[in-house]
Design an enzyme around this catalytic site. Structure first.
Site, PDB file in Angstrom:
ATOM      1  N   LYS A  97       0.840  -1.205   0.000  1.00  7.63           N
ATOM      2  CA  LYS A  97       0.000   0.000   0.000  1.00  7.63           C
ATOM      3  C   LYS A  97       0.868   1.245   0.000  1.00  7.63           C
ATOM      4  O   LYS A  97       0.634   2.191  -0.768  1.00  7.63           O
ATOM      5  CB  LYS A  97      -0.927   0.001   1.226  1.00  7.63           C
ATOM      6  CG  LYS A  97      -2.089  -0.968   1.108  1.00  7.63           C
ATOM      7  CD  LYS A  97      -2.805  -1.201   2.429  1.00  7.63           C
ATOM      8  CE  LYS A  97      -3.846  -2.310   2.260  1.00  7.63           C
ATOM      9  NZ  LYS A  97      -4.426  -2.785   3.518  1.00  7.63           N
ATOM     10  N   GLN A 104      -4.817  -1.302   9.724  1.00  5.66           N
ATOM     11  CA  GLN A 104      -4.731  -2.636   9.127  1.00  5.66           C
ATOM     12  C   GLN A 104      -5.347  -3.688  10.056  1.00  5.66           C
ATOM     13  O   GLN A 104      -4.996  -3.772  11.232  1.00  5.66           O
ATOM     14  CB  GLN A 104      -3.248  -2.971   8.846  1.00  5.66           C
ATOM     15  CG  GLN A 104      -3.029  -4.294   8.148  1.00  5.66           C
ATOM     16  CD  GLN A 104      -3.581  -4.324   6.722  1.00  5.66           C
ATOM     17  OE1 GLN A 104      -3.424  -3.380   5.953  1.00  5.66           O
ATOM     18  NE2 GLN A 104      -4.244  -5.420   6.374  1.00  5.66           N
ATOM     19  N   ASP A 143     -11.270   2.842   4.181  1.00  7.68           N
ATOM     20  CA  ASP A 143     -11.675   1.430   4.089  1.00  7.68           C
ATOM     21  C   ASP A 143     -13.202   1.302   4.039  1.00  7.68           C
ATOM     22  O   ASP A 143     -13.718   0.239   3.709  1.00  7.68           O
ATOM     23  CB  ASP A 143     -11.158   0.661   5.321  1.00  7.68           C
ATOM     24  CG  ASP A 143     -10.029  -0.298   4.975  1.00  7.68           C
ATOM     25  OD1 ASP A 143      -9.850  -0.596   3.778  1.00  7.68           O
ATOM     26  OD2 ASP A 143      -9.340  -0.749   5.902  1.00  7.68           O
TER      27      ASP A 143
END
Ligand code: NDP
Length: 296
Positions: A54, A98, A121
């Site tokens: 990422k 994460q 997200d």
């Protein structure tokens, strides 16, 4: 019939190009550089690989990448303080914590502490509610990537019968909401669904997000249907490690009209959509026009 292969790797490259073009314009015309902060708690090897990837792709499209690596024993209060600092940092437009988090940390609490407008997200309860009610939101990256590929392949999805296998909060449910938003008739199947093969046989679009290697055989697929395989399963075959999806690619490709491969299908689209969400968040934060075609 041999199915058309929907090349997610190539499509992701075009999404990244669009993002990079928009980032360049934001810098040139407004002096703004979008920034994505990724918070990693602990040493989970798979998470470390994702976070590295990422960060690398964020920089490649011209955005700023901020990585916060915290010890596995980090307390909830300390993690909340990091998120709070990022919420208040005007250079940070997207925040991703994460998952999975170590067991002593409450994932829902942490995710819901992210400012919804920076929740790239799309897991914050406000974004879930906005998506469910058809309002502008941050859309979870994996289902957004699937939707983009479906729209690109079909144009309009209106009136199509879609079956989503899997009802997780990160893939199945938001995928179903997005397909409904595009006027599909949507069925969500799961482990208690009666006669799953018959349910899947009705579908013009099948999205498999189950986490079971090659569970969907070709004879469940209606002739000409589009199959989107979200699954990422590591298996051992002929003494070698192999990555396979949730559908049996060979037999499904014989009946489907189009199919995504694993690897090289949905996977590459997920990070591309994270970058897309970050540039969208940056534009919204600054009251600027959003890039076309990069959101739902
Ligand atoms: P979850 O484990 O959270 O959910 C799996 C779903 O599949 C559940 O709803 C479960 O039903 C359902 N299911 C399990 N067994 C069956 C069965 N025999 N028949 C019908 N339904 C079944 O998984 P995720 O949604 O997080 O992920 C799904 C897959 O997608 C995984 O392989 C994962 O690795 C992959 N993935 C890929 C991403 C990418 O970037 N390509 C991103 C995220 C995930 P029930 O609710 O009844 O238990």
């Amino acid at each position: 019939m041999a199915a058309n292969i929907i090349d997610g790797k190539a499509f992701a490259a075009t999404v990244r190009e669009k993002v990079a073009g928009h980032v360049a314009r934001l810098k040139e015309e407004h002096g703004i550089t979008p920034g994505l902060a990724v918070v990693l708690v602990g040493e989970d090897p798979a998470s470390q690989v994702y976070v590295r990837s990422k960060g690398k792709q964020t920089v490649e499209v011209g955005m700023n990448s901020y990585e916060h690596k915290l010890d596995a024993a980090t307390s909830e209060a300390d993690l909340l303080a990091v998120v709070d600092q990022l919420n208040n940092d005007p250079n940070v437009h997207g925040i991703l914590v994460q998952l999975p988090l170590p067991g002593h940390l409450n994932e829902d609490l942490i995710i819901n502490s992210i400012a919804p407008e920076k929740d790239v997200d799309g897991f914050h309860i406000s974004n879930v509610g906005l998506l469910g009610t058809g309002q502008k939101s941050m859309v979870p990256c994996t289902p957004l990537g699937c939707l983009m590929m479906l729209r690109d392949y079909h144009g309009s999805l209106s009136g199509m019968d879609a079956v989503v296998i899997g009802r997780s909060n990160i893939v199945g449910k938001p995928m179903a909401q997005l397909l409904l938003g595009d006027s599909c008739t949507v069925t969500i199947a799961h482990s208690r669904t009666k006669d799953l093969p018959e349910v899947v046989r009705r579908a013009d679009i099948v999205v498999a997000a189950v986490g079971r290697p090659e569970m969907v055989p070709g004879d469940w697929i209606k002739e000409g249907a589009t199959v989107i395989d979200v699954g990422i399963n590591r298996i051992e075959r002929d003494g070698k490690n192999k990555l396979v999806g949730d559908v049996d690619f060979a037999s499904c490709a014989e009946r489907a009209g189009a199919i995504t491969p694993v690897p090289g299908g949905v996977g590459p689209m997920t990070i591309a959509c994270l970058l897309a969400n970050t540039v969208t968040a940056c534009c919204r934060a600054n009251g600027l026009a959003e890039p076309e075609g990069l959101t739902a």
